[in-house]
Design an enzyme around this catalytic site. Structure first.
Site, PDB file in Angstrom:
ATOM      1  N   HIS A 277       0.990  -1.125  -0.430  1.00 47.87           N
ATOM      2  CA  HIS A 277       0.172   0.095  -0.002  1.00 47.87           C
ATOM      3  C   HIS A 277       0.936   1.557  -0.466  1.00 47.87           C
ATOM      4  CE1 HIS A 277      -3.338  -2.617   0.362  1.00 47.87           C
ATOM      5  NE2 HIS A 277      -3.175  -2.518   1.433  1.00 47.87           N
ATOM      6  N   ASP A 328      -4.929  -7.680  -4.349  1.00 53.40           N
ATOM      7  CA  ASP A 328      -5.792  -8.086  -2.714  1.00 53.40           C
ATOM      8  C   ASP A 328      -6.330  -8.370  -2.052  1.00 53.40           C
ATOM      9  OD1 ASP A 328      -5.645  -6.947  -0.054  1.00 53.40           O
ATOM     10  OD2 ASP A 328      -5.061  -4.829  -0.482  1.00 53.40           O
TER      11      ASP A 328
HETATM   12 ZN    ZN Z   1      -4.109  -6.661   2.242  1.00 51.53          ZN
END
Ligand code: ZN
Length: 464
Positions: A277, A328
């Site tokens: 991220h 994800d």
């Molecule tokens: Zn994750």
């Protein structure tokens, strides 16, 4: 020397620099590329891929396969303000219920969808370890093995990044919905990782790494023990960092600084580290990552779905931090969509175009090549598979696209990559090959019907 087993000859092949014609990929019986050759010089079986272009298989750097079961089930507004944290409650509703067999079925669905979209390797950030009541299974790797088996049945490569999860947070009362994740003892965690690594040695398509979940879920003492082990064994380390502002506030409260600053200060960033991220990072933190030769894995289709924020990919590229991409939460499985979103989010923010174009000599460049490298080479480096480019010595992992697909019709040799990165429909992907084995032919996987049938059944039972 073993005799080359097979050659694949498409109309066009992406060399890493450009598309070229009359180049075949020749691979040996171990599934490695031994050479690129023109048709006249071939002396083995030829698979002709007429009307198709071939590109290296895509590498999905960050996946939670089981989360495929909540797709479409969190898209509503509840009484309170909806955010990552309300989404997380729904994810827990699934995580607390799935049986080992259901973990397999859900994961197989996600990996099947990945294969159809040209993904040939996945980094699985796996955090379901215990039984629903929090007790340990006799084999602490029972669920990790279900996920690995699912990937291998579909035919893709996997790096099992087994997650360390020690607590709900700093001074936070334990959350009973996290009981399946918790492993309090770092030594027990490392033993489980080592056992999994030993098993993985029998399959070239399976690798392992460790994944301390986040600074929130793993206290510093635990982190130091994991990194000491990882440094000694050359182990890959993945960790969620700076996804949400609340996570930064909690870190400041506990350590007086932000997650990336903390990791830098503690010497926990290095070339084996991938920060997943890295949405809310400063210029200084980007430089920390660069100096340590660490990488970042961005997950834009998830980050936009959860309202996380925008990964400062321009700043990271400026500092030469490689960025890989991940699906994800599986809200959408299409890594090329992640690639274009990495650029598009910045366009919206800056009201500019081609933000991520590199500086080439000509002064004119498209971000397409850089974005494509995020989906291939950067991912390969982050999860440790020898893939990402079609060249001798690498694994023969690739996919083909239909050059007459409506989504890219009108392409030219110079604009084809940009057509693919910015416009290709996922359904234009026709063949997928992993280690010289064809797992998708003309858009079909041999287990497709069964995989979907079992998954639909699972969803019916899970959400009664
Ligand atoms: Zn994750």
């Amino acid at each position: 020397m073993k005799h080359p087993r097979k050659a694949w000859l498409p109309d066009l092949l992406w060399t890493g620099e450009r598309f070229e014609s009359d180049i075949a990929i020749v691979c040996d019986d171990k599934g490695k590329i031994v050479r690129l050759a023109n048709e006249r010089s071939l002396d083995c079986d030829i698979v002709r891929l007429r009307g198709r272009a071939v590109l290296p298989g895509l590498v999905n750097g960050h996946s939670h396969a089981f989360q495929r079961v909540i797709r479409g089930r969190t898209e509503y507004r509840s009484a309170e303000r909806d955010s990552f944290w309300t989404w997380r409650e729904m994810m827990y509703a699934a995580a607390t219920r799935l049986s080992p067999d259901q973990v397999f079925t859900a994961s197989r669905m996600a990996f099947y969808e990945m294969a159809l979209s040209g993904i040939t390797s996945v980094g699985e950030f796996h955090y379901l370890h215990n039984a629903p009541d929090g007790s340990r299974y006799e084999d602490p790797n029972l669920l990790a093995k279900q996920v690995i088996a699912a990937a291998r049945e579909v035919g893709i490569r996997i790096t099992m990044l087994r997650v360390a999860y020690a607590r709900s947070g700093f001074n936070v009362v334990p959350n009973p919905r996290q009981l399946r994740f918790i492993e309090n003892d770092p030594q027990a965690f490392l033993r489980a990782h080592e056992s999994l690594t030993k098993d993985a040695a029998f399959d070239v398509c399976v690798k392992t790494g460790i994944a301390p979940h986040s600074v929130r879920a793993v206290p510093l003492d635990y982190l130091r023990i994991l990194e000491e082990f990882a440094a000694e064994h050359g182990t890959l380390v993945h960790m969620h960092v700076a996804e949400q502002k609340a996570e930064l506030d909690a870190c400041r409260h506990e350590y007086g600084t932000t997650p990336v600053e903390l990791l830098a200060r503690e010497g926990l960033l290095n070339e084996r580290f991938t920060g997943v991220h890295a949405v809310h990072i400063t210029e200084g933190e980007s430089r920390h990552l660069a100096r340590a030769k660490a990488t970042v894995c961005a997950c834009p289709t998830t980050e936009r779905n959860l309202g996380d924020g925008v990964v400062p990919a321009d700043r990271l590229f400026e500092d030469e931090v490689p960025i890989s991409l991940g699906t994800d939460s599986q809200t959408q499985i299409d890594l090329l969509e992640d690639a274009r979103e990495l650029e598009y989010h910045l366009r919206l923010e800056k009201q500019e175009r081609a933000v991520l174009a590199g500086k080439r000599d000509s002064g004119i460049d498209s971000p397409a090549r850089r974005l494509f490298e995020c989906t291939t080479l950067a991912g390969a480096r982050s999860i440790g598979h020898n893939v990402g480019l079609l060249e001798p010595g690498r694994e023969a992992d690739f996919f083909s696209i239909d050059l007459s697909d409506p989504s890219i019709a009108g392409w030219t040799i110079d604009s084809l990559l940009a057509n693919i990165v910015f416009g290709l429909n996922r359904t234009a992907i026709r063949d997928v090959v992993v280690g010289g084995n064809q797992i998708v032919s003309d858009g079909l996987h041999p287990l497709g019907e069964e995989i979907i049938h079992d998954f639909v059944e699972l969803q019916r039972n899970l959400w009664l």
